[in-house]
Design an enzyme around this catalytic site. Structure first.
Site: not given
Length: 532
Positions: A246, A248-249, A397, A448
């Site tokens: 979490h 900025f990228r 998101d 996943q």
């Protein structure tokens, strides 16, 4: 989310520094700043020096972990320029400011305490200037510190209590970043869900975000001052922490996917330009000041955020608070030129979308969306449009697996690293640990498969009922990703079964054979995989 994960553990680059051949080795996880400091150390210069790298053809090379490898015969030419020191003028400036501030302090309550604090802070500033050689960046920081002191004095004169919430970062007015000229190839690529964000530096990502606001007509729609837009983007970047996931990228990743979905679904045909601005701005701000520990930890650990927001989406509420604190600074308020009613709608819309990113509300939001689809979706009804926008930001998101494997898989590594950091802390503090975060229980495919199968594919398939183009561009890649992780899990299971069979074999009778068998069994008793 942290820096890009890489399959290669390190990279070797050959440099020509003042005619002397040098070799540096660095990790693909290193930031551009780390690599620049390594080159400065190799060249025997200060970290403040300006370093320029060119290849044998004279082309500039970006100082980053993505810079191409080379050989000793094709070493990069390094040019170094030391910063100039300017001292007298700035010292006189601080002396003048000190005298002015001291005079104002005589008029406020608790004069002696504030005066002592002021002197201490100015001494720290002067020492920092002496140590750093009055770098331009440090000068700007010093000026902002003095501005903060003046603001505190002004608040004291008005008998106002300054904010004490240390978790809410104050919006600042940082220096401008360099403007990049984007090629048509980059402009077109930016609209695709396949966009690879790992090759872009922070300043380049800021320019790409700036381009999105101009290209969608949002600068014109909200009468945004272009300089204010730059300041706002810089403040947003400054208020994202350096977490493995979490960060900025991740903010840019979600914003770029939102921009791509706006283009792919031609959302301007179904909603107003104001709604597009709300969608993109909410994506940019959706994880501001994320601490790297999720809502479950906040609630179980009874953190300040959980107490403040009564255990109700504490992180998402905090992201909203930071977003609007930044916008409360006139120098960073991109909505400063809209009327009161428009700003009220914008604030309500951004808040609604950021709060919708709490996965605890996933079932609630999806059920509402499915009901509206079953009844016949109507873009003219506000509640229908609001639900669609909430679903869109949820898709963006958690959309990493929509992207190609070489782009998406490093994000899984980053997410697991953040999960493992949290579970390690929870074990240390005696708090409950979620199995999907426990480094001793989870692997990449097990993390996943279920998420893609039961969350991502159903959500994107539902959205594709409104926008059929999503099926080929997003739903099919998700199904391919599920198949890939299932194949990976099958391979891991087969390996585990093989090891178990080998360990179950009876020990040989002879001393020599037993010794050999022990070596073999010891070799097989190595953990299969430890995702970090």
């Amino acid at each position: 989310m942290g820096n890009a994960s890489s399959i290669e553990p390190s990279k070797t680059v050959y440099l020509d520094i003042n005619g002397k051949e040098e070799k540096i080795v660095f990790s693909r996880h290193c930031s551009a700043r780390d690599i620049q400091e390594l080159i400065a150390q190799t060249a025997g210069v200060t970290n403040n020096a300006t370093i320029t790298i060119k290849d044998i053809n004279g082309a500039h090379i970006s100082v980053s972990s993505a810079m191409p490898s080379n050989t000793a015969t094709s070493s990069y030419k390094v040019t170094i320029k030391e910063p100039q020191v300017q001292q007298n003028g700035e010292t006189e400036l601080f002396q003048t400011v000190l005298a002015t501030v001291a005079e104002q302090l005589n008029r406020v309550f608790r004069m002696e305490e504030l005066k002592t604090e002021l002197n201490q802070r100015l001494n720290v500033i002067e020492k920092r200037m002496e140590m750093e050689g009055l770098k331009a960046v440090e000068i700007e920081k010093c000026k902002r510190d003095i501005s903060d002191i003046k603001d505190q004095i002004w608040n004291a004169q008005k008998n106002e209590v300054p904010p004490t919430d240390k978790n809410l970062s104050r919006a600042k007015s940082p220096p401008m970043y360099e403007k990049y000229t984007l090629s048509q190839e980059t402009v077109d690529y930016l609209k695709q869900p396949t966009f690879d964000m790992w090759h872009w530096e922070p300043n380049e990502m800021l320019s790409l975000l700036e381009h999105m606001y101009h290209e969608l007509g949002l600068v014109k729609e909200f009468s945004i001052n272009p300089i204010t837009l730059k300041r706002w983007l810089l403040c947003v970047q400054e208020n994202y922490r350096n977490n493995p996931f979490h960060n900025f990228r991740h903010c840019f990743c979600v914003s770029q996917m939102m921009y791509g979905m706006i283009q792919l679904c031609r959302l301007w045909d179904h909603m107003a330009r104001e709604d597009l601005g709300i969608l993109l701005t909410a994506a940019v701000c959706h994880d501001l000041d994320h601490p790297g520990y999720n809502n479950t930890y906040q609630i179980n650990a009874r953190t300040e955020l959980a107490i403040r927001y009564n255990d109700i989406s504490p992180l998402e509420n905090h992201h909203c608070a930071v977003a609007f604190q930044i916008l409360s600074n006139p120098e960073c308020n991109i909505f400063a030129n809209v009327d009161k009613d428009t700003f009220k709608r914008i604030r309500a819309g951004i808040t609604m979308l950021i709060l919708a990113t709490d996965m605890a509300r996933h079932a609630e939001i999806m059920e509402s969306f499915k009901e509206k689809l079953a009844q016949g979706f109507d873009y003219k009804q506000k509640d229908n449009l609001d639900t669609l926008k909430m679903v869109l930001i949820k898709c963006c998101d958690i959309s990493n697996e929509v992207r190609p494997m070489e782009v998406s898989e490093p994000w899984v590594d980053c997410l697991l690293e953040e999960y493992f950091n949290q579970s390690d802390r929870e074990k240390m503090e005696g708090l409950p640990v979620a199995p999907f975060m426990d480094r001793d229980k989870v692997t990449k495919p097990t993390a996943q498969i279920g998420f893609i199968k039961f969350v991502l594919i159903p959500m994107f398939e539902t959205v594709s009922k409104l926008f059929i183009a999503i099926n080929d561009v997003m739903v099919m890649p998700l199904k391919n990703a599920k198949d890939r992780y299932e194949a990976m899990k099958s391979a891991e299971d087969a390996q585990k079964e093989f090891v178990a069979e080998e360990l179950a074999k009876p020990a040989p009778k002879t001393t020599r054979q037993t010794s050999s068998s022990l070596v073999s069994r010891a070799h097989l008793n190595v953990p299969l995989r430890r995702v970090t």
